[in-house]
Design an enzyme around this catalytic site. Structure first.
Site, mmCIF file in Angstrom:
data_model
loop_
_atom_site.group_PDB
_atom_site.id
_atom_site.type_symbol
_atom_site.label_atom_id
_atom_site.label_comp_id
_atom_site.label_asym_id
_atom_site.label_seq_id
_atom_site.Cartn_x
_atom_site.Cartn_y
_atom_site.Cartn_z
ATOM 1 C CE LYS A 134 -8.351 6.203 -5.834
ATOM 2 N NZ LYS A 134 -7.442 6.000 -6.983
ATOM 3 N N GLY B 108 -3.219 2.753 -5.666
ATOM 4 C CA GLY B 108 -3.753 2.767 -7.021
ATOM 5 C C GLY B 108 -5.053 1.992 -7.124
ATOM 6 C CB SER B 109 -7.511 1.826 -9.814
ATOM 7 O OG SER B 109 -7.808 3.174 -9.525
ATOM 8 C CG ASP C 178 -2.422 -1.073 5.963
ATOM 9 O OD1 ASP C 178 -3.147 -0.592 6.864
ATOM 10 O OD2 ASP C 178 -2.595 -0.821 4.766
#
Length: 832
Positions: A30, A34-35, A141
């Site tokens: 996840k 989203g997954s 990130d």
């Protein structure tokens, strides 16, 4: 003849994947949006990311960015993009399936992976970041969970939702808050502008994970302002897995420094990594396992043999470490960056933090006679401390409450913010503007003044005689930055110096310090022919001058050129007011703008902070260490009250007429006036008039609206499109971005946006750090709004007879119930 596309070139359509070609397996993770599922596409194993909240424009912005990035990037160490699927069940991004998990999972394995594997991961990651930065792309990130591993344990970098193309020059900087706490660079965490060096910091955190096997922010490296956000060298060496090359620790510390300009480039990192030699493979011990066995326990022969091997390996590790240390002089080190000359000075800056916490009566014991003593601490008379020194009791308190209930900031974070605002190498005017606007939410004016004085009196570095000349140059620049900061403070917020006599006295003390300082006195003195060099200090004089300007300030300049007013006819006999239908639409629009502009001009920037407009008059002050004498957000309340009165006025003027022709003429005049307001960038009045026309009791007058001509109907439809809420007021926002001052925005929508920012992110982060990104978001929105009226008001002349109509007392304006009553009289409901 139409041009034919080359069938050999890819088009956007090749990325569209039919939903029926996808086969879903188990969920494997996840992410932030989203997954992720393992699945099949045309029989090949793929990863399928299902996007949650696919109807949210903010989410779609990041998804579109990630898809665009993945489409354009081709590299062996970047996850490969296969396509995108849009279906009624959701939005799906399809990429190659990487079967080896992520680096975070790999580091949890037992027994731990070998050092050659760890070095291979670090090298591969540096290679792919060299590639990205060469393309002017910042990942933003970078963390161990976003580094996947294939079956051969070679990396695949993923999750480009936060990646940003740095399309301008290498000096271009960004301000968007992004990343993951623990890996994010301090300049992002503190709400400062940043560039590609933020990826270098996050890379250093990943190196710390590889070195220790621990997760940052949990069992490694708690980030606080006291540590200057640097990784502690002793902690890193203490928690390093046995056999760690000392050079890898050095690279990690180089990357994770607080100063962005002191961080190396990835080309230098890659060159340094290639010089590290890992000794023959050895079994590594997990950092979570106790290595020793109690001597009283009898050990089986096989286990004894393993223990002996382990001891021999430890001896080899020690010998290897010694060899590496001896060879460090022969191996090439990281290439010096443009800030290497400031390295010692940067370390000195970190040592200038004050041990005693700021309190409400700060600086009360300071003597009137000020002498220039760089080693003295201005705040509370305390002494400076070095990194690693013992702090006084209570120093690590994360937050403190004053009598008014407002939260104050940790002193070290305030010091860091002042250092950033007065930096010698990165002068960011937008940061200064944001700090001056918002600091009252977490500090007092006296605290800021004391910290600026301390910054000006920063002591020379000890044991750095070789760098003394360079330090003097840097120190002079810092002193000038402090003076410029004071001038901006006085220029924009002179009322901050009126909170008691102590502020003015401190400002006069600072002036006397500057006069005695030979480095900056020439830039501060107002010299005249025959006047001595130590004449009247300039800052106090500028404060007095600014106060005089404010007392005589008028919204309109003295030489304003007013357009010719269109004077309406006098009111009908026996009537006190003019009728709207008898007023020229252009002049009616001008008078609307005069009212809206004057009320908007009165709003002070800080009234938009801390949701002041929602506070009751008895509520405590939102500002630290102060008391509001009046109702919080008084000018905002005044604007909204006048806005609501004008909305009621529009509806009242329509339904008060019994004749359908007169009602139609009144509606036509309001529509024309709204169109004129739009052309003169008075968006507030446009929304005001349209809101009055959108009253359900007015909208139901179908027979009246049928009397409007086709031209008026077309204008009315365009205005409804402009004020429409569709796509979050898309049309209004597009026009607002290109509007020229003077412009009056839709204030209610602005307050809704500020309320969302205020309530969507915390004001204090873990470790006692003020979430200055939160305040910078507010500041950017507020300052943009203030710029719309910065040049002054619209140069229109008030017409008393029209102003009297628009300023009817509230008792003469109908409320919703009375408007409904008269609407039913004008056009009775059709009986079935």
């Amino acid at each position: 003849m139409a041009e034919q596309t080359d069938p050999g070139l890819p088009t956007q359509a090749i990325w569209d994947i039919p939903f029926e070609n996808l086969e879903f397996k188990e969920r494997i993770g996840k992410g932030s949006f989203g997954s992720v599922f393992r699945g099949l596409y045309l029989g090949l194993e793929v990863a399928i990311k299902k996007i949650e909240k696919a109807d949210d424009p903010e989410y779609l912005k990041y998804i579109d960015r990630e898809v665009s990035m993945l489409q354009s990037l081709r590299h062996p160490f970047i996850v490969q993009f296969s396509g995108i699927c849009v279906h009624s069940t959701g939005l799906y991004i399809i990429t190659e399936f990487v079967s080896g998990g992520d680096v975070r999972q790999l580091l949890k394995q037992s027994p731990p992976i070998t050092w050659d594997k760890r070095l291979s991961i670090a090298t591969d990651l540096a290679k792919v970041l060299v590639f990205l930065h060469a393309k002017k792309i910042i990942h933003r990130d970078l963390k161990s969970k976003n580094i996947l591993l294939d079956e051969y344990q070679r990396i695949r970098l993923c999750d480009f939702g936060f990646a940003r193309m740095n399309e301008q020059t290498k000096k271009a900087r960004h301000m968007t808050m992004c990343g993951t706490e623990g890996w994010v660079a301090p300049e992002i965490l503190l709400g400062m502008s940043y560039d590609t060096s933020c990826d270098v910091f996050s890379y250093g955190v990943v190196l710390a994970e590889l070195i220790t096997g621990r997760k940052p922010g949990v069992d490694l490296w708690l980030r606080t302002p006291e540590t200057c956000f640097d990784i502690a060298p002793d902690e890193l060496k203490l928690k390093a897995i046995p056999g760690c090359p000392s050079k890898l620790i050095d690279i990690c510390q180089e990357c994770c420094t607080y100063e962005p300009l002191s961080r190396p480039k990835f080309e230098d990192i890659l060159s340094a990594l290639k010089t590290i030699v890992i000794p023959p493979t050895q079994e590594l011990k997990s950092p979570d396992v106790t290595p020793s066995i109690p001597p009283t326990v009898t050990t089986p022969p096989q286990q004894q043999q393993q223990t002996n091997v382990s001891n021999n390996n430890n001896n080899n590790n020690n010998n290897t470490t010694t060899t590496n240390n001896n060879n460090n002089n022969n191996n090439p080190t990281l290439s010096p960056t443009i800030a290497q000359s400031r390295r010692n000075i940067s370390q000195h800056r970190k040592s200038q933090e004050i041990a005693q916490p700021i309190n409400g009566n700060i600086g009360e014991t300071t003597q009137k006679e000020v002498k220039f003593k760089p080693t003295d601490s201005v705040i509370g008379g305390g002494s400076n401390w070095r990194v690693g020194a013992l702090k006084p009791p209570g120093y690590y308190t994360l937050k403190r409450k004053n009598t008014a209930g407002a939260q104050t900031a940790l002193i070290n974070h305030l010091i860091k913010m002042v250092e950033r605002a007065t930096s010698d190498y990165c002068y960011d005017t937008s940061y200064i503007q944001d700090l001056l606007l918002t600091y009252r939410c977490f500090a007092t004016p006296m605290q800021l003044l004391e910290l600026l004085t301390q910054r000006y009196l920063s002591a020379s570095p000890e044991n750095h005689s070789a760098d003394m000349a360079n330090w003097k140059k840097v120190h002079r620049v810092i002193q000038l930055r402090v003076i410029i900061f004071f001038k901006r403070w006085i220029d924009y917020y002179p009322t901050d110096f009126q909170e008691g006599d102590a502020m003015e006295e401190k400002l006069a003390d600072f002036d006397r310090i500057v006069v005695q300082n030979s480095l900056a006195s020439l830039s501060l003195m107002t010299t005249t022919i025959g006047a001595p060099s130590d004449s009247e200090p300039k800052l106090v004089a500028e404060l007095t001058k600014k106060r005089n300007e404010l007392s005589q300030a008028t919204p309109l300049p003295a030489n304003a050129q007013f357009p010719t007013s269109i004077i309406p006819p006098p009111p009908a006999t026996g009537s006190e007011y003019l009728d709207i239908a008898d007023i020229n639409a252009v002049e009616l629009a001008r008078q609307f703008t005069i009212i809206s502009g004057h009320n908007f001009y009165q709003i002070q920037p800080r009234e938009y902070l801390e949701i002041c407009w929602e506070r009751l008059s008895q509520a405590p002050s939102p500002w630290v260490g102060s008391v509001l004498p009046n109702r919080p957000g008084a000018n905002i309340h005044n604007f909204l009250d006048h806005y609501d009165d004008l909305v009621r006025f529009v509806s009242t003027e329509i339904v008060k007429h019994n004749q359908v022709a007169r009602r139609a003429a009144t509606i036509e005049r309001f529509i024309e006036a709204a169109d004129k307001c739009l052309s003169q960038s008075d968006f507030s009045s446009v929304f005001c008039i349209m809101q009055g026309l959108a009253n359900p009791s007015v909208e139901r007058l179908t027979d009246t609206f049928k009397q409007l001509n086709s031209k008026t109907n077309a204008v009315y439809e365009q205005l409804k499109t402009f004020v429409s809420k569709e796509n979050d007021y898309k049309k209004y926002r597009e026009i607002l971005q290109d509007a020229q001052a003077p412009t009056i925005p839709h204030v209610r929508l602005l307050l809704d946006e500020l309320f969302f920012i205020e309530t969507s992110s915390p004001k204090l982060l873990q470790g006692g750090i003020v979430n200055f990104f939160h305040y910078r978001q507010l500041s950017r929105k507020i300052l943009f709004t203030q710029q719309l009226i910065a040049s002054g008001l619209h140069q229109f002349r008030a017409v008393p007879s029209i102003q009297k109509v628009l300023s009817k007392p509230q008792q003469e304006l109908f409320d919703d119930e009375v408007i409904r009553h008269y609407s039913l009289i004008c056009e009775p409901p059709v009986s079935l």
